[in-house]
Design a protein around this motif. Structure first.
Motif, PDB file in Angstrom:
ATOM      1  N   CYS A 192       7.142   8.376   0.887  1.00 28.66           N
ATOM      2  CA  CYS A 192       8.370   7.657   0.543  1.00 28.66           C
ATOM      3  C   CYS A 192       9.128   7.260   1.801  1.00 28.66           C
ATOM      4  O   CYS A 192       9.648   6.143   1.906  1.00 28.66           O
ATOM      5  N   ILE A 193       9.191   8.165   2.776  1.00 28.17           N
ATOM      6  CA  ILE A 193       9.852   7.858   4.045  1.00 28.17           C
ATOM      7  C   ILE A 193       9.129   6.715   4.764  1.00 28.17           C
ATOM      8  O   ILE A 193       9.756   5.782   5.277  1.00 28.17           O
ATOM      9  N   VAL A 194       7.803   6.795   4.791  1.00 26.13           N
ATOM     10  CA  VAL A 194       7.012   5.749   5.446  1.00 26.13           C
ATOM     11  C   VAL A 194       7.196   4.408   4.730  1.00 26.13           C
ATOM     12  O   VAL A 194       7.338   3.351   5.366  1.00 26.13           O
ATOM     13  N   MET A 195       7.210   4.440   3.401  1.00 25.90           N
ATOM     14  CA  MET A 195       7.378   3.209   2.625  1.00 25.90           C
ATOM     15  C   MET A 195       8.710   2.535   2.938  1.00 25.90           C
ATOM     16  O   MET A 195       8.781   1.329   3.185  1.00 25.90           O
TER      17      MET A 195
ATOM     18  N   PRO B  17       0.802  -1.223   0.000  1.00 28.94           N
ATOM     19  CA  PRO B  17       0.000   0.000   0.000  1.00 28.94           C
ATOM     20  C   PRO B  17       0.837   1.276   0.000  1.00 28.94           C
ATOM     21  O   PRO B  17       0.479   2.262  -0.646  1.00 28.94           O
ATOM     22  N   PHE B  18       1.962   1.289   0.716  1.00 24.50           N
ATOM     23  CA  PHE B  18       2.766   2.507   0.788  1.00 24.50           C
ATOM     24  C   PHE B  18       3.527   2.753  -0.518  1.00 24.50           C
ATOM     25  O   PHE B  18       3.733   3.901  -0.916  1.00 24.50           O
ATOM     26  N   LEU B  19       3.938   1.686  -1.181  1.00 22.18           N
ATOM     27  CA  LEU B  19       4.552   1.837  -2.502  1.00 22.18           C
ATOM     28  C   LEU B  19       3.546   2.410  -3.478  1.00 22.18           C
ATOM     29  O   LEU B  19       3.859   3.321  -4.264  1.00 22.18           O
ATOM     30  N   ALA B  20       2.315   1.871  -3.456  1.00 17.77           N
ATOM     31  CA  ALA B  20       1.282   2.365  -4.364  1.00 17.77           C
ATOM     32  C   ALA B  20       0.982   3.836  -4.097  1.00 17.77           C
ATOM     33  O   ALA B  20       0.856   4.635  -5.032  1.00 17.77           O
ATOM     34  N   ALA B  21       0.892   4.207  -2.824  1.00 21.43           N
ATOM     35  CA  ALA B  21       0.595   5.593  -2.484  1.00 21.43           C
ATOM     36  C   ALA B  21       1.723   6.525  -2.922  1.00 21.43           C
ATOM     37  O   ALA B  21       1.483   7.615  -3.457  1.00 21.43           O
ATOM     38  N   THR B  22       2.974   6.094  -2.708  1.00 18.86           N
ATOM     39  CA  THR B  22       4.123   6.929  -3.097  1.00 18.86           C
ATOM     40  C   THR B  22       4.192   7.122  -4.601  1.00 18.86           C
ATOM     41  O   THR B  22       4.384   8.251  -5.090  1.00 18.86           O
ATOM     42  N   LEU B  23       4.049   6.039  -5.358  1.00 20.15           N
ATOM     43  CA  LEU B  23       4.152   6.134  -6.815  1.00 20.15           C
ATOM     44  C   LEU B  23       2.930   6.792  -7.443  1.00 20.15           C
ATOM     45  O   LEU B  23       2.965   7.171  -8.610  1.00 20.15           O
ATOM     46  N   ARG B  24       1.883   6.929  -6.681  1.00 16.94           N
ATOM     47  CA  ARG B  24       0.738   7.691  -7.174  1.00 16.94           C
ATOM     48  C   ARG B  24       0.953   9.190  -6.973  1.00 16.94           C
ATOM     49  O   ARG B  24       0.609   9.994  -7.843  1.00 16.94           O
ATOM     50  N   ALA B  25       1.541   9.562  -5.844  1.00 21.26           N
ATOM     51  CA  ALA B  25       1.636  10.981  -5.491  1.00 21.26           C
ATOM     52  C   ALA B  25       2.869  11.671  -6.055  1.00 21.26           C
ATOM     53  O   ALA B  25       2.771  12.732  -6.691  1.00 21.26           O
ATOM     54  N   LEU B  26       4.043  11.110  -5.813  1.00 22.32           N
ATOM     55  CA  LEU B  26       5.286  11.826  -6.110  1.00 22.32           C
ATOM     56  C   LEU B  26       5.489  12.088  -7.602  1.00 22.32           C
ATOM     57  O   LEU B  26       5.798  13.228  -7.984  1.00 22.32           O
TER      58      LEU B  26
ATOM     59  N   GLY C 134      10.104  -1.188   2.884  1.00 17.33           N
ATOM     60  CA  GLY C 134      11.382  -1.359   2.211  1.00 17.33           C
ATOM     61  C   GLY C 134      11.241  -1.217   0.711  1.00 17.33           C
ATOM     62  O   GLY C 134      10.154  -1.001   0.171  1.00 17.33           O
ATOM     63  N   ARG C 135      12.364  -1.330   0.031  1.00 17.32           N
ATOM     64  CA  ARG C 135      12.345  -1.239  -1.429  1.00 17.32           C
ATOM     65  C   ARG C 135      11.706  -2.487  -2.026  1.00 17.32           C
ATOM     66  O   ARG C 135      11.752  -3.573  -1.426  1.00 17.32           O
ATOM     67  N   PRO C 136      11.089  -2.362  -3.214  1.00 18.58           N
ATOM     68  CA  PRO C 136      10.483  -3.541  -3.851  1.00 18.58           C
ATOM     69  C   PRO C 136      11.511  -4.646  -4.063  1.00 18.58           C
ATOM     70  O   PRO C 136      12.629  -4.393  -4.535  1.00 18.58           O
ATOM     71  N   ALA C 137      11.140  -5.864  -3.692  1.00 16.66           N
ATOM     72  CA  ALA C 137      12.066  -6.995  -3.817  1.00 16.66           C
ATOM     73  C   ALA C 137      12.153  -7.498  -5.248  1.00 16.66           C
ATOM     74  O   ALA C 137      13.150  -8.104  -5.644  1.00 16.66           O
ATOM     75  N   THR C 138      11.113  -7.257  -6.036  1.00 12.93           N
ATOM     76  CA  THR C 138      11.090  -7.707  -7.425  1.00 12.93           C
ATOM     77  C   THR C 138      10.798  -6.530  -8.344  1.00 12.93           C
ATOM     78  O   THR C 138      10.297  -5.493  -7.911  1.00 12.93           O
ATOM     79  N   SER C 139      11.131  -6.695  -9.606  1.00 17.84           N
ATOM     80  CA  SER C 139      10.880  -5.644 -10.585  1.00 17.84           C
ATOM     81  C   SER C 139       9.387  -5.534 -10.870  1.00 17.84           C
ATOM     82  O   SER C 139       8.634  -6.511 -10.747  1.00 17.84           O
TER      83      SER C 139
END
Length: 259
Positions: A194-197, A40-49, A202-207
């Motif tokens: 991004c900080i929360v994610m 969810p935090f990755l999705a939120a970050t890549l939606r906003a930033l 953490g960073r995405p484990a897969t591409s």
């Protein structure tokens, strides 16, 4: 002359503002069909930033003075906290349940607006809010819907966060064009996300897959950059309670793919 023309045509402002919740109504379907699971935090970050950076490149204007901290507060309320809680609810709740819980937002906005903006809290406004909430419930709730405590709390928190953001946005006004003020909020909210994610996921484990890229691109460009410019444009011209009620337009389109 343009400003006078726009303010003298509230129907046009309502129509353009309504595009935003109509587009937001596709968030749950996009999340469950195109995005990687349990991020969810990755999705939120890549939606906003990315959306904020795109708008900033278009307007090329930074905040000044007190609008550095005001943009950060609004960015957290309208974007950072709201997006994070929205995606948590999207991953954990059927869309109908999330839509019903989020349907409390217009009533919260109406109450806050009566206290902060001195807008009248009439029986008609309360009745309209209850009717809208009931209508969303009848349209979206499924008999087999599963309830998840964390998901419900996230949906409630998201509604409260954005309700507060709507009222503060109306109270503080807009020192620049909707394009600029939207970009500031998306960037500050996106950086916070991004900080929360990084802290919790953490960073995405897969591409990312091609479908993931399509989903994130749609949410960032159409469901965020375009939709939020229309939304904040409407906030500057309509009563806070009116803007909040428009948010119900997207509720009946929230769906979640069941396992």
């Amino acid at each position: 002359m343009t400003a006078m023309g726009e303010t003298s045509r509230p129907g046009f402002s309502i129509l353009t503002t309504a595009f935003a919740p109509a587009l937001w109504g596709t968030t749950y379907l996009t999340t469950t069909m195109l995005l990687p699971a349990d991020r969810p935090f990755l999705a939120a970050t890549l939606r906003a930033l990315p959306a904020g950076m795109l708008l900033l490149l278009m307007c090329r204007r930074l905040p000044r003075g007190e609008w550095w901290w005001k943009s950060w507060i609004l960015g957290i309320l309208n974007i950072g906290a709201f997006f994070a809680l929205l995606f948590i609810a999207a991953y954990r709740l059927p869309g109908g349940v999330a839509a019903i819980v989020g349907g409390i937002q217009p009533l919260v906005v109406a109450f806050l607006a009566s206290r902060v903006l001195h807008e009248r809290l009439t029986a008609r406004v309360v009745a309209a809010g209850m009717t809208g909430l009931l209508g969303v419930s009848l349209i979206t709730l499924q008999a087999q819907a599963r309830l998840d405590a964390i998901g419900i709390l996230a949906a409630v928190g998201g509604a409260l966060s954005m309700a507060t953001g709507i009222v503060l946005s109306k109270k503080w006004g807009q020192p620049a064009s909707p394009l600029a003020t939207t970009s500031w909020q998306l960037i500050t909210g996106g950086l916070t996300l991004c900080i929360v994610m990084l802290a919790f996921e953490g960073r995405p484990a897969t591409s990312l897959t091609s479908l993931n890229v399509v989903g994130y691109t749609y949410l960032a460009v159409v469901g965020t950059a375009f939709a939020y410019v229309m939304w904040f444009h409407g906030i500057s011209r309509l009563p806070a309670s009116t803007t909040a009620f428009l948010g119900l337009l997207g509720r009946d389109r929230h769906q979640r793919r069941e396992a």
